[in-house]
Design an enzyme around this catalytic site. Structure first.
Site, PDB file in Angstrom:
ATOM      1  N   ASP A 313       0.517  -1.208   0.027  1.00  0.00           N
ATOM      2  CA  ASP A 313       0.140  -0.009  -0.257  1.00  0.00           C
ATOM      3  C   ASP A 313       1.026   0.970  -0.040  1.00  0.00           C
ATOM      4  O   ASP A 313       0.994   2.417  -0.835  1.00  0.00           O
ATOM      5  CB  ASP A 313      -0.885   0.054   1.437  1.00  0.00           C
ATOM      6  N   LEU A 341      -6.010   1.643   0.875  1.00  0.00           N
ATOM      7  CA  LEU A 341      -5.973   1.279  -0.281  1.00  0.00           C
ATOM      8  C   LEU A 341      -6.098  -0.666  -0.718  1.00  0.00           C
ATOM      9  O   LEU A 341      -7.136  -1.637  -0.686  1.00  0.00           O
ATOM     10  CB  LEU A 341      -5.023   1.135  -1.225  1.00  0.00           C
ATOM     11  N   ASP A 342      -4.917  -0.923   0.966  1.00  0.00           N
ATOM     12  CA  ASP A 342      -5.273  -2.225   1.885  1.00  0.00           C
ATOM     13  C   ASP A 342      -6.882  -2.401   1.628  1.00  0.00           C
ATOM     14  O   ASP A 342      -7.197  -3.732   1.503  1.00  0.00           O
ATOM     15  CB  ASP A 342      -4.283  -2.615   2.673  1.00  0.00           C
ATOM     16  N   HIS A 343      -7.439  -1.546   3.218  1.00  0.00           N
ATOM     17  CA  HIS A 343      -8.174  -2.257   3.719  1.00  0.00           C
ATOM     18  C   HIS A 343      -9.410  -2.430   3.226  1.00  0.00           C
ATOM     19  O   HIS A 343     -10.530  -2.747   2.881  1.00  0.00           O
ATOM     20  CB  HIS A 343      -8.500  -1.539   4.833  1.00  0.00           C
ATOM     21  N   GLY A 346      -9.620  -4.867   1.037  1.00  0.00           N
ATOM     22  CA  GLY A 346     -10.093  -6.526   1.449  1.00  0.00           C
ATOM     23  C   GLY A 346     -11.448  -6.398   1.661  1.00  0.00           C
ATOM     24  O   GLY A 346     -12.338  -7.488   0.878  1.00  0.00           O
TER      25      GLY A 346
END
Length: 436
Positions: A313, A341-343, A346
């Site tokens: 990220d 971006l990661d969360h 997901g």
């Protein structure tokens, strides 16, 4: 319709989901408190709302402060009362002769590649890395570090033309894959409570985005088994932050036992580089050909156009221009207030998996969905933005935590962003048997 609601509508259309589930959805009157120039709060709300809608839960029950705490989970986490060091001294922004680079050295092999690329001994510390980068151009530094197996990107400005091209493509690229008749699956009605009870999910992911996806599926009742290669260690805190409700085992991906697990899985979530998956015979097409009826979800940092490129990220934020947009002073690069971006990737991927399980139950077949952190970044860069971050009033983080005992250690993590469910405790990493 604000940016978050527009994004939710786009996601719903791409998934081919029941429009009636979002017809009455309205954004929360209170913004998710993730203060930034870009619409990080709207991105977070839309991503969590997508997973909530997919599970047929009430979006009106979402708590903006709970979502913010979940997105900032690495700042909530404590182990025996102490916050773990979540960033290596080899991860960060560094000045070069002609600009800035961002590196990621949280894993020992990436830190070693960074030092090696700069021609430094294994004992070199962060101050020595800083001095070595200061006398190189950004392009030379990135090329040398990357060639040595380290991770570094130039801190770039946004490229509106490239982002527009990326946004012209699906955020969640969904395909039905034609295969021989799929064998009956263990359960596909998704009508029980919890909704994913009986669904088997093989989790082949690391770090944040993939584990957030599979943690969400576990929260909703799925039997999630995370598999890691025996030779690649995981920071202990990282699994405690995102490993809720999963079993976790070590296994060689080429083993017979891995294929036995795949044979009775409903879902496989992939989070490794596309070329690495291809070498292991774990590309989505290979998995579906051997195991018709699977739902395969794939996440990568840069997209399938860059199959050999690793990333995180923080690196995508830096290269895509987000770091300069979020600069605190116009002279030093900055970052979003969370690894958004990661969360978001997901939760969006979890929404896709749940929806495709329903579509598999109704239509049969095998299904594949994929996205990337870079594609999520392009979406964020196309949403409304502010000239300055809004002042956010944050709840006491203690109001949004879960408490566990894990291997005789007191662990405090963020509570679930999705309402109506409680996390099961994370288990010690790699200590379970690789079987359903």
């Amino acid at each position: 319709m604000n940016g978050g609601h527009r994004l939710l509508t786009r996601v719903w259309n791409e998934l081919g989901a029941d429009r009636r589930l979002i017809e009455d959805v309205r954004p929360s009157p209170v913004s998710v408190p993730l203060p930034s120039r870009l619409s990080a709060g709207d991105l977070a709300w839309a991503s969590v709302a997508a997973a909530t809608c997919a599970a047929h839960l009430d979006v009106a029950a979402l708590d903006p402060h709970r979502i913010a705490a979940a997105y900032r989970s690495d700042r909530v986490l404590t182990i025996d009362g102490t916050a773990p060091p979540v960033w290596s001294p080899f991860s960060g922004f560094w000045r070069t002769l002609d600009g800035w680079v961002r590196t990621h050295g949280n894993y020992p092999h990436h830190a070693a590649g960074l030092r090696s690329g700069l021609g430094m001994p294994e004992t070199a510390d962060a101050d020595q890395v800083r001095d070595a980068l200061a006398v190189r151009t950004s392009s030379d530094a990135v090329a040398a570090i990357t060639a040595a197996g380290g991770l570094a990107v130039p801190v770039g400005t946004e490229d509106p033309a490239l982002d527009a091209v990326l946004r012209s493509r699906p955020l969640l690229d969904v395909r039905r894959v034609e295969t021989p008749a799929a064998p009956p699956r263990r359960r596909t009605s998704l009508s029980q409570d919890p909704p994913l009870d009986g669904i088997r999910v093989l989790d082949l992911t690391r770090v944040i985005a993939g584990p957030v996806c599979t943690r969400t599926l576990a929260l909703l009742g799925a039997d999630v088994l995370r598999i890691d290669p025996p030779h690649l260690s995981e920071p202990g805190w990282q699994h405690l932050d995102t490993g809720h409700g999963k079993r976790t085992a070590l296994l060689d991906a080429r083993s017979t036992q891995m294929h036995e697990l795949l044979a009775t899985a409903d879902v496989v979530v992939l989070g490794y580089r596309p070329d690495a998956l291809d070498r292991l015979g774990l590309a989505p097409s290979d998995l579906i050909e051997r195991h018709p009826g699977l739902v395969v979800a794939r996440l990568s940092a840069w997209g399938t156009e860059h199959p050999r490129r690793a990333g995180f990220d923080s690196l995508v934020q830096a290269e895509s221009g987000i770091a300069w947009i979020e600069s605190p002073d116009g002279h030093n690069p900055g970052a979003l207030p969370a690894q958004a971006l990661d969360h978001s990737a997901g939760y969006l991927l979890a929404a896709a998996v749940i929806t495709l399980l329903r579509r598999r139950a109704a239509e049969g077949g095998s299904w594949r969905v994929q996205t990337s952190l870079r594609r999520v970044a392009a979406e964020l860069l196309g949403m409304p933005r502010r000239s300055e971050p809004a002042e956010a009033i944050m709840d006491d983080p203690a109001l949004h935590t879960s408490h566990f005992e894990v291997a005789d250690r007191a662990v405090v993590t963020s509570a679930p962003a999705i309402p109506g469910f409680d996390f099961a405790a994370p288990r010690p990493w790699g200590q379970d048997q690789p079987r359903w």
